[in-house]
Design a protein around this motif. Structure first.
Motif, PDB file in Angstrom:
ATOM      1  N   SER A 162       0.831  -1.219   0.000  1.00 23.88           N
ATOM      2  CA  SER A 162       0.000   0.000   0.000  1.00 23.88           C
ATOM      3  C   SER A 162       0.859   1.260   0.000  1.00 23.88           C
ATOM      4  CB  SER A 162      -0.912   0.004   1.222  1.00 23.88           C
ATOM      5  OG  SER A 162      -1.651  -1.188   1.268  1.00 23.88           O
ATOM      6  N   ASN A 176       2.529   2.932   1.747  1.00 24.44           N
ATOM      7  CA  ASN A 176       2.820   3.442   3.094  1.00 24.44           C
ATOM      8  C   ASN A 176       3.545   4.776   3.083  1.00 24.44           C
ATOM      9  OD1 ASN A 176       1.798   0.924   3.617  1.00 24.44           O
ATOM     10  ND2 ASN A 176       3.259   0.438   5.234  1.00 24.44           N
ATOM     11  N   ILE A 182       3.540   8.795   3.776  1.00 21.66           N
ATOM     12  CA  ILE A 182       2.876   9.606   4.806  1.00 21.66           C
ATOM     13  C   ILE A 182       2.085  10.697   4.083  1.00 21.66           C
ATOM     14  CG2 ILE A 182       3.251  11.146   6.761  1.00 21.66           C
ATOM     15  CD1 ILE A 182       5.738   9.304   7.349  1.00 21.66           C
ATOM     16  N   PRO A 183       0.755  10.643   4.203  1.00 22.29           N
ATOM     17  CA  PRO A 183      -0.082  11.494   3.349  1.00 22.29           C
ATOM     18  C   PRO A 183       0.111  12.995   3.554  1.00 22.29           C
ATOM     19  CG  PRO A 183      -1.410  10.370   5.000  1.00 22.29           C
ATOM     20  CD  PRO A 183      -0.050   9.775   5.072  1.00 22.29           C
ATOM     21  N   ASP A 184       0.520  13.382   4.781  1.00 24.11           N
ATOM     22  CA  ASP A 184       0.654  14.814   5.061  1.00 24.11           C
ATOM     23  C   ASP A 184       2.015  15.382   4.657  1.00 24.11           C
ATOM     24  OD1 ASP A 184      -1.879  14.852   6.175  1.00 24.11           O
ATOM     25  OD2 ASP A 184      -1.132  14.242   8.133  1.00 24.11           O
ATOM     26  N   LEU A 185       2.904  14.513   4.183  1.00 22.44           N
ATOM     27  CA  LEU A 185       4.243  14.993   3.791  1.00 22.44           C
ATOM     28  C   LEU A 185       4.371  14.955   2.276  1.00 22.44           C
ATOM     29  CD1 LEU A 185       6.562  13.159   6.384  1.00 22.44           C
ATOM     30  CD2 LEU A 185       5.652  15.478   6.502  1.00 22.44           C
ATOM     31  N   ASN A 186       5.071  15.938   1.726  1.00 21.83           N
ATOM     32  CA  ASN A 186       5.311  15.912   0.286  1.00 21.83           C
ATOM     33  C   ASN A 186       6.370  14.848  -0.052  1.00 21.83           C
ATOM     34  OD1 ASN A 186       7.866  17.014   0.728  1.00 21.83           O
ATOM     35  ND2 ASN A 186       7.134  19.114   0.497  1.00 21.83           N
ATOM     36  N   ASP A 232       9.776  15.206   1.679  1.00 28.67           N
ATOM     37  CA  ASP A 232       9.772  14.864   3.111  1.00 28.67           C
ATOM     38  C   ASP A 232       9.548  13.375   3.334  1.00 28.67           C
ATOM     39  OD1 ASP A 232      10.329  17.403   4.027  1.00 28.67           O
ATOM     40  OD2 ASP A 232       8.226  17.994   4.194  1.00 28.67           O
ATOM     41  N   LEU A 284       2.117  16.279  -2.934  1.00 29.89           N
ATOM     42  CA  LEU A 284       1.690  15.332  -1.906  1.00 29.89           C
ATOM     43  C   LEU A 284       1.414  13.986  -2.560  1.00 29.89           C
ATOM     44  CD1 LEU A 284      -0.821  17.533   0.132  1.00 29.89           C
ATOM     45  CD2 LEU A 284       1.439  16.774   0.862  1.00 29.89           C
TER      46      LEU A 284
END
Lengths: 233, 403
Positions: A91, A93, A95-99, A102, A138
């Motif tokens: 999936s 994995n 991190i959805p809030d990091l571009n 990052d 993102l």
């Protein structure tokens, strides 16, 4: 590169014991590309978790890159994962809030690299996977195939000796899956040892070797060398 | 440190963080201003009275019999009281410091109805008063027995001598308070009265009065049916003597009742009951606010941990140690709390300005704002510790779970 001898993994829930792996033994050489197949519940993911030091096993001996990793502390395991192993998950994995920048930066920060070194590595690996121009985007702004490429870039950024891929094309359509597999094959050709769990026999054929797991054991006739790879090996 | 990525991630999902930061800011503004009010009340309550408070008590005598003789009763009572073993001294007076009931007059340095006198708390006393109060006479002399006269029930005549507190002398003679000694001041606009003594400190009857420490003693006995005595005992004997005095006064004259026997400690407690209650209420309010804010932080952090379990597992798989995960959540909370207390500092000062203008409160002490910031940052870190520890215990194998 990887040597497992008689690894057993037993999950206990009250009085019930589940044997996920039984006397599992496997040798993987440096630069190898091994596919791991087997039906659901056969122990593929358990094997991958143990190989990646994500889980402790019940019994047996495991050497990674010449080091016995059977009884490492949590902190030591984290360091080994960070330095020697790159993970690619089904999936992604991310991190959805990091571009993207990052996201790729995450393992490098744990490694303790300085900002310049991290930036250089991130740009290089994003260039390798063809996403350098989108490093400020993102994950949600990318397609599934692109997200998996970012995940591969993240795994590559630390220049690991071993890459563990857990169904890396499981969530992708066939075209994207092919692109990702080509990328993984290229990484392998550049010297990184790869162990890939898959349930897709066609993808498994792209590896040098296939290990079939059944009921927590390497099944008979376990190690096969696909003919398609003999010529290129 | 991961401040940059944490900040950027937070900014993409900021509603919860902003709400908690606002909650911290409001908590801080209320907390600091409440503490400032508590400090003011506490300062008010801790002003020394100048009296030997722990060894003083008062008792009231109310004559009712037809043949009740006030003057004889008072003289006999005072003689009996002073003769009791354990009693240091006693005198009759019109009012008790801090009691909330008393007399006030105006004193001025020049005669004339057109001049506004300075308000002063007034006690009628005899020559035993200074010793009974336990006050410190720092200039001049005590009244002598010949100075003490009976005051008429209805009169405008004042004796020629008075003893003032330093606070009153300072108000009348701001250049040199001690120069008041021997000077003539005027009561009732034109009646001269000479300052024959100055005492260091004493308080009037009304704690909230701004002239609370401006006091004058006047040498008079009061021929009243309803009168009160102030009695000083040897140290530690007050509680033992109080019932004995009550019994003695009740027995020696059946034509009166004795009542309202109170120690000075009780009178002080009653005098500051409102302030004391306010301090308790404000303390409770602060505790409640801090608890609610802490729970908010715990809630947000717990929600954040639950929502990001897979992410935490992935970070662990990528090499994060447990400490690194713990540090991540602690840092995230620190940033939110820092925003909250920074905003709270501005809000605190704004609220204080409003309260100064609206309720004439004092300015908050300079150290309260940084102290509150540190305390709230600490509380934030303590509140997030539980959820952060839970996050750090998420196993790395979570990363490979598909559900």
């Amino acid at each position: 590169m990887l040597s497992m001898q008689n690894i057993s993994m037993v999950y206990r829930a009250g009085l019930v014991e589940t044997h996920a792996l039984r006397n599992f033994s496997l040798e993987v050489e440096e630069g190898d590309f091994v596919s791991v197949t087997g039906p659901s519940g056969s122990g593929k993911t358990t094997f991958l978790n143990i190989a990646g030091l994500l889980e402790r096993f019940t019994d047996g001996r495991y050497e990674l890159d010449g080091r016995d990793v059977s009884s490492l502390s949590d902190k030591e395991s984290s360091a080994v994962r960070n330095e020697k192993i790159g993970f690619v998950f089904q999936s992604f994995n991310l991190i959805p809030d990091l571009n993207l920048f990052d996201n790729v930066d995450v393992p490098l920060r744990y490694r303790g690299f300085n900002a310049n070194e991290r930036k250089k590595r991130i740009e290089t690996v994003l260039e390798t996977v063809g996403l350098a121009s989108r490093m400020k985007h993102l994950p949600s702004q990318l397609s599934g195939g692109q997200q998996q490429r970012v995940a591969i870039a993240r795994a590559l950024a630390g220049k690991p000796r071993l890459m563990l891929a857990d169904e890396p094309t499981g969530n992708l359509d066939s075209k994207m899956a092919l692109g990702v597999m080509e990328l993984i094959s290229e990484i392998n050709r550049n010297g990184t040892t790869i162990i890939m769990v898959t349930h897709d026999p066609e993808l498994a054929k792209m590896a040098n070797r296939n290990v079939h797991i059944l009921d927590g054991r390497v099944s008979n006739g376990d190690i096969e060398v696909p003919l398609s790879k003999v010529a290129t090996a | 440190m991961e401040i940059g990525p944490i900040w950027r991630a937070m900014m993409r999902n900021k509603t919860g963080a902003i709400l908690i930061a606002l909650q911290i800011a409001v908590t801080m503004a209320i907390m600091v201003n409440a503490i400032s009010i508590m400090q003011e009340k506490s300062r008010m309550m801790s002003r020394p009275s100048g009296l030997d408070e722990h060894n003083l008590f008062t008792i009231q005598s109310v004559g009712f019999a037809d043949d009740f003789n006030e003057r004889v009763t008072i003289e006999e009572d005072l003689a009996a009281l002073r003769a009791m073993p354990g009693v240091v001294n006693a005198f009759q007076t019109n009012a008790i410091p801090l009691s909330g009931s008393g007399w006030s007059m105006g004193l001025q340095t020049e005669p004339g109805a057109e001049i506004d006198g300075t308000g002063v708390g007034l006690y009628f006393v005899d020559e035993h008063a200074l010793d009974t109060y336990g006050v410190n006479l720092i200039a001049g002399e005590n009244f002598s027995p010949t100075d003490i006269t009976w005051r008429e029930l209805v009169t405008n005549v004042w004796p020629g001598k008075t003893i003032l507190t330093v606070a009153m002398a300072e108000t009348l003679f701001p250049d040199d308070a001690m120069s008041a000694l021997g000077k003539t001041v005027y009561i009732n606009d034109t009646q001269p009265i000479t300052v024959t003594g100055i005492i260091e400190k004493m308080q009037g009857s009304w704690p909230s009065w701004d002239g609370f420490e401006r006091v004058m003693l006047v040498p008079h006995l009061l021929p009243w049916e309803d009168t009160q005595y102030l009695i000083r005992t040897e140290p530690g004997m007050r509680d033992e003597l109080m019932p004995q005095v009550e019994e003695m006064l009740a027995e020696t004259n059946k034509g009166r009742i004795v009542r309202r026997m109170r120690s000075m400690d009780e009178i002080r407690e009653r005098a500051y009951r409102d302030e004391s209650s306010m301090i308790k209420i404000l303390t409770f309010t602060i505790a409640l606010l801090v608890a609610v804010t802490s729970l908010g932080i715990v809630g947000l952090a717990s929600f954040s941990v639950n929502r990001r379990t897979k992410q935490i597992g992935t970070r662990r798989a990528l090499g994060a140690t447990r400490v690194a995960i713990l540090r991540y959540f602690m840092t995230e909370n620190f940033i939110i709390s820092l925003l909250g207390v920074s905003l709270g500092a501005a809000l605190t000062i704004g609220l204080n300005i409003l309260m100064i203008e609206t309720f004439a409160l004092t300015r908050i002490a300079w150290y309260l704002v940084p102290a509150a910031m540190l305390i709230l940052l600490g509380i934030g870190q303590a509140a997030v510790l539980g959820p952060a520890r839970r996050a750090s215990s998420v196993p790395p194998a979570v990363a490979t779970r598909t559900v």
